[in-house]
Design a protein around this motif. Structure first.
Motif, mmCIF file in Angstrom:
data_model
loop_
_atom_site.group_PDB
_atom_site.id
_atom_site.type_symbol
_atom_site.label_atom_id
_atom_site.label_comp_id
_atom_site.label_asym_id
_atom_site.label_seq_id
_atom_site.Cartn_x
_atom_site.Cartn_y
_atom_site.Cartn_z
ATOM 1 N N ALA A 31 0.804 -1.222 0.000
ATOM 2 C CA ALA A 31 0.000 0.000 0.000
ATOM 3 C C ALA A 31 0.840 1.276 0.000
ATOM 4 O O ALA A 31 0.351 2.344 -0.344
ATOM 5 N N GLU A 216 -14.219 -0.474 8.138
ATOM 6 C CA GLU A 216 -12.977 0.184 7.694
ATOM 7 C C GLU A 216 -12.058 -0.814 6.993
ATOM 8 O O GLU A 216 -10.896 -0.963 7.353
ATOM 9 N N TYR A 217 -12.596 -1.511 6.015
ATOM 10 C CA TYR A 217 -11.806 -2.583 5.398
ATOM 11 C C TYR A 217 -10.558 -2.063 4.701
ATOM 12 O O TYR A 217 -9.589 -2.784 4.500
ATOM 13 N N ASP A 218 -10.574 -0.766 4.345
ATOM 14 C CA ASP A 218 -9.398 -0.238 3.646
ATOM 15 C C ASP A 218 -8.199 -0.040 4.574
ATOM 16 O O ASP A 218 -7.089 0.207 4.110
ATOM 17 N N THR A 219 -8.424 -0.162 5.908
ATOM 18 C CA THR A 219 -7.257 -0.087 6.810
ATOM 19 C C THR A 219 -6.507 -1.418 6.843
ATOM 20 O O THR A 219 -5.516 -1.566 7.552
ATOM 21 N N TYR A 221 -3.996 -3.725 5.187
ATOM 22 C CA TYR A 221 -2.969 -3.870 4.162
ATOM 23 C C TYR A 221 -1.801 -4.661 4.729
ATOM 24 O O TYR A 221 -1.781 -4.963 5.923
ATOM 25 N N HIS A 224 -0.197 -4.336 8.190
ATOM 26 C CA HIS A 224 -1.000 -4.592 9.392
ATOM 27 C C HIS A 224 -1.333 -6.071 9.478
ATOM 28 O O HIS A 224 -2.303 -6.522 8.882
ATOM 29 N N TYR A 227 -5.410 -7.576 13.819
ATOM 30 C CA TYR A 227 -6.494 -6.682 14.238
ATOM 31 C C TYR A 227 -6.994 -7.267 15.548
ATOM 32 O O TYR A 227 -7.622 -8.323 15.553
ATOM 33 N N HIS A 253 -5.755 6.076 14.165
ATOM 34 C CA HIS A 253 -5.721 5.007 13.164
ATOM 35 C C HIS A 253 -7.059 4.277 13.062
ATOM 36 O O HIS A 253 -7.109 3.047 13.069
ATOM 37 N N LYS A 325 -4.257 3.456 2.946
ATOM 38 C CA LYS A 325 -5.562 2.792 2.905
ATOM 39 C C LYS A 325 -6.307 3.046 1.605
ATOM 40 O O LYS A 325 -7.075 2.209 1.152
ATOM 41 N N THR A 328 -5.612 0.173 -0.787
ATOM 42 C CA THR A 328 -6.408 -1.049 -0.576
ATOM 43 C C THR A 328 -7.777 -0.872 -1.225
ATOM 44 O O THR A 328 -8.265 -1.733 -1.956
#
Ligand SMILES: [Zn+2]
Length: 411
Positions: A31, A216-219, A221, A224, A227, A253, A325, A328
């Protein structure tokens, strides 16, 4: 040729092998791997980006691991620049000093200490400090600013070496780094080894409840890897010989947990309360994660339908921001330069580059008012309010903004 990627077959927290994949974001480039010229487009590297739920310990994680040398040895994000950050860091240092009654002989170690801006605030309070920062360029900046820093990845080996050279630490601070580490347990064991018997490990991690609630699926990558829920963290800390003494929710974040852990024999009562709430949310159950994945897919379809529809109507669409993000999101939704002609960003280091995968050119923010596109998709949606306020001129001329998650909305 050297491989820069491997796939785990077991959970990085509990070694369990019952790992349920629930969200596949496809093969994606890194990303933060912006490209300098179209010559590089054909040579881009892609890696699987798929998220798993451990049915044994509930940890949500990626199993595909990109070599940390590729990800973190030269890092362009420098924290010390903004005044807001300096104020935040000063308050943070005071809180930790008061909590632990830090004296001048006490040592504070920060892992992933970046350019040393947080440790500088501790230095002002008169305590000893040491930074551990794998990005050599940032470690050099910190040292030049008078903050002693070793340029290593943190592990139990590093912790042993630091304890030998500097003694035990009263505080080990690790903000926004545990989620980046492949061997999570080794990291925590290292922190425990480095701590004085009355010391505290203070770390911040992204909170999975926020990821799910706000879609927040775009966080997600490659950097990371985890979670966290408190239920997963409790087991993980126990396996490293740590107890959780306090948990704060912090709005960074996309929503994080700040966890204080030490060598005491039992967890604080708040831990059980967190886990009760998480149980009600279904964070221990595969069903909750499957529902999340279905909602993510729905959100993608809606966004594609909206932006493709705008293009069909002959409208011009640009984007705002070039955050990790955003990449992604663009790659997962398949939104490329034929749909979004450019994005704008305030970070001069990104202007002139192309976004990874979708190859959208990054231009200066001033372009927005000059070329007045009909619609602007805000990729840096966490700053949407601020961006729309700053771009009042663009809006006054009829420009519209779109925020993409949890579902696309025109403002
Ligand atoms: Zn597990």
């Amino acid at each position: 040729m050297r491989s820069f990627h491997h796939r785990r077959t077991s959970c990085r927290a509990c070694d369990g092998e019952r790992l349920m994949p629930f969200l596949n974001l496809g093969r994606q480039p890194l990303a933060n791997a912006f490209l300098e010229s179209p010559d590089e487009f054909a040579r881009e590297a892609f890696y699987p980006l798929e998220v798993y739920f451990c049915e044994n310990c509930s940890l949500v994680q990626l199993l595909d691991v990109v070599d940390p040398d590729v990800l973190f040895r030269d890092y362009i994000y420098v924290t010390g620049t903004s005044e807001t950050m300096a104020t935040h860091n000063a308050a943070y240092a005071h809180t930790v000093r008061d909590l632990l009654n830090l004296m001048s002989s006490d040592l504070v170690v920060e892992v992933a200490s970046n350019d040393g801006s947080l440790l500088r605030q501790f230095q002002k309070l008169g305590v000893r400090t040491l930074g551990v920062e794998p990005a050599r360029n940032l470690a050099a900046v910190a040292r030049a600013g008078g903050i002693e820093t070793v340029d290593h990845f943190f592990s139990s080996d590093t912790a042993r070496a630091v304890r030998e050279s500097h003694g035990a630490a009263k505080a080990v601070i690790a903000n926004n780094v545990l989620a980046h580490v492949d061997d999570t347990r080794d990291f925590l064991c290292g922190a425990r080894h480095l701590l004085a018997s009355d010391g505290l490990l203070v770390f911040e991690v992204p909170y999975v409840a926020e990821l799910l609630d706000r879609l927040e699926y775009d966080t997600i990558y490659h950097e990371h890897l985890c979670y966290f829920s408190v239920m997963a963290l409790r087991k993980l800390c126990e396996s490293a010989g740590l107890s959780i003494m306090r948990i704060d929710r912090v709005p960074v974040h996309g929503g994080s947990l700040r966890v204080y852990a030490g060598l005491q024999p039992t967890h604080a009562a708040a831990v059980a309360s967190f886990i009760d709430v998480e149980g009600e949310m279904g964070l221990h159950s595969p069903l909750r994660y499957r529902k999340f994945a279905a909602d993510v897919e729905k959100s993608r379809l809606l966004l594609r339908k909206m932006v493709c529809g705008l293009r069909t109507q002959g409208r011009t669409v640009a984007a705002y921001g070039a955050p990790a993000k955003g990449n992604t999101l663009l790659n997962y939704c398949g939104i490329d330069a034929s749909i979004i002609s450019y994005t704008v960003d305030r970070n001069e280091r990104k202007v002139g580059l192309y976004t990874p995968g979708m190859h959208i050119p990054v231009r200066p923010v001033s372009v927005l008012e000059e070329s007045q596109p009909d619609d602007v998709l805000i990729l840096a949606w966490n700053f949407a309010g601020e961006i729309m306020k700053q771009q009042a001129g663009y809006r006054a001329q009829g420009g519209r903004f779109i925020t993409p998650v949890p579902e696309p909305v025109v403002h």
